[in-house]
Design a protein around this motif. Structure first.
Motif, PDB file in Angstrom:
ATOM      1  N   LYS A 138      -6.918   9.178   4.165  1.00 15.08           N
ATOM      2  CA  LYS A 138      -5.622   8.637   4.334  1.00 15.08           C
ATOM      3  C   LYS A 138      -5.235   9.210   5.742  1.00 15.08           C
ATOM      4  CE  LYS A 138      -5.290   6.242   0.444  1.00 15.08           C
ATOM      5  NZ  LYS A 138      -5.063   4.855   0.698  1.00 15.08           N
ATOM      6  N   GLU A 164       0.795  -1.345  -0.015  1.00 16.45           N
ATOM      7  CA  GLU A 164       0.078  -0.114   0.105  1.00 16.45           C
ATOM      8  C   GLU A 164       1.002   1.312  -0.099  1.00 16.45           C
ATOM      9  OE1 GLU A 164      -3.253   0.544   2.742  1.00 16.45           O
ATOM     10  OE2 GLU A 164      -3.618  -1.720   2.847  1.00 16.45           O
ATOM     11  N   MET A 168       0.378   3.899   1.549  1.00 19.93           N
ATOM     12  CA  MET A 168       0.703   4.510   2.909  1.00 19.93           C
ATOM     13  C   MET A 168       1.846   4.086   3.638  1.00 19.93           C
ATOM     14  SD  MET A 168      -0.947   7.297   3.674  1.00 19.93           S
ATOM     15  CE  MET A 168      -0.431   7.227   5.567  1.00 19.93           C
ATOM     16  N   THR A 169       1.862   2.590   3.266  1.00 17.37           N
ATOM     17  CA  THR A 169       3.089   1.812   3.924  1.00 17.37           C
ATOM     18  C   THR A 169       4.221   2.200   3.341  1.00 17.37           C
ATOM     19  OG1 THR A 169       1.387  -0.035   4.413  1.00 17.37           O
ATOM     20  CG2 THR A 169       4.016  -0.420   4.290  1.00 17.37           C
ATOM     21  N   SER A 176      -5.324   6.820   8.829  1.00 16.72           N
ATOM     22  CA  SER A 176      -4.463   5.586   8.979  1.00 16.72           C
ATOM     23  C   SER A 176      -3.618   5.794   9.815  1.00 16.72           C
ATOM     24  CB  SER A 176      -4.127   5.363   7.497  1.00 16.72           C
ATOM     25  OG  SER A 176      -2.865   6.076   7.316  1.00 16.72           O
ATOM     26  N   LEU A 177      -3.048   4.403  10.597  1.00 15.44           N
ATOM     27  CA  LEU A 177      -2.277   4.645  11.326  1.00 15.44           C
ATOM     28  C   LEU A 177      -0.786   4.985  11.194  1.00 15.44           C
ATOM     29  CD1 LEU A 177      -1.487   3.622  14.220  1.00 15.44           C
ATOM     30  CD2 LEU A 177      -0.937   1.175  13.521  1.00 15.44           C
ATOM     31  N   GLU A 178      -0.503   4.571   9.898  1.00 16.68           N
ATOM     32  CA  GLU A 178       0.731   5.106   9.307  1.00 16.68           C
ATOM     33  C   GLU A 178       1.028   6.431   9.005  1.00 16.68           C
ATOM     34  OE1 GLU A 178      -1.300   2.754   7.551  1.00 16.68           O
ATOM     35  OE2 GLU A 178       0.168   0.716   7.441  1.00 16.68           O
ATOM     36  N   TYR A 179      -0.103   7.010   8.725  1.00 17.62           N
ATOM     37  CA  TYR A 179      -0.011   8.729   8.606  1.00 17.62           C
ATOM     38  C   TYR A 179       0.330   9.068  10.057  1.00 17.62           C
ATOM     39  CZ  TYR A 179      -1.064  13.503   7.411  1.00 17.62           C
ATOM     40  OH  TYR A 179      -0.955  14.757   7.162  1.00 17.62           O
TER      41      TYR A 179
END
Length: 84
Positions: free
Chosen positions: A66, A31, A33-34, A69-72
């Protein structure tokens, strides 16, 4: 790839970092975001630029989704500024 990047960064294996970045640039299964998170965490400039280009192409609504999300949430302040 994340674990390989961790080790390559820890042991300063620049060539392996470059190969991991190339893999991430080509991969369709990881992904965005990853990829963005990894580019930020491991200072992968080419991947970072691709991710920022991709995010700039998103509509505002998608960008807001987005951001949840956790990554953000784990991105550096510098990366978040680049996405604004």
């Amino acid at each position: 790839v994340h674990h390989i990047l961790k080790l390559a960064d820890r042991f300063q294996m620049e060539k392996l970092m470059i190969e991991c970045e190339k893999h991430l640039l080509k991969s369709k299964r990881i992904e965005m975001m990853t990829k963005l998170f990894l580019s930020d965490q491991f200072r992968l400039a080419h991947l970072r630029n691709e991710c920022i280009y991709w995010f700039n192409a998103l509509s505002d609504k998608n960008m807001e989704m987005k951001k949840l999300s956790l990554e953000y949430a784990n991105l550096s302040a510098e990366m978040k500024d680049a996405l604004e």
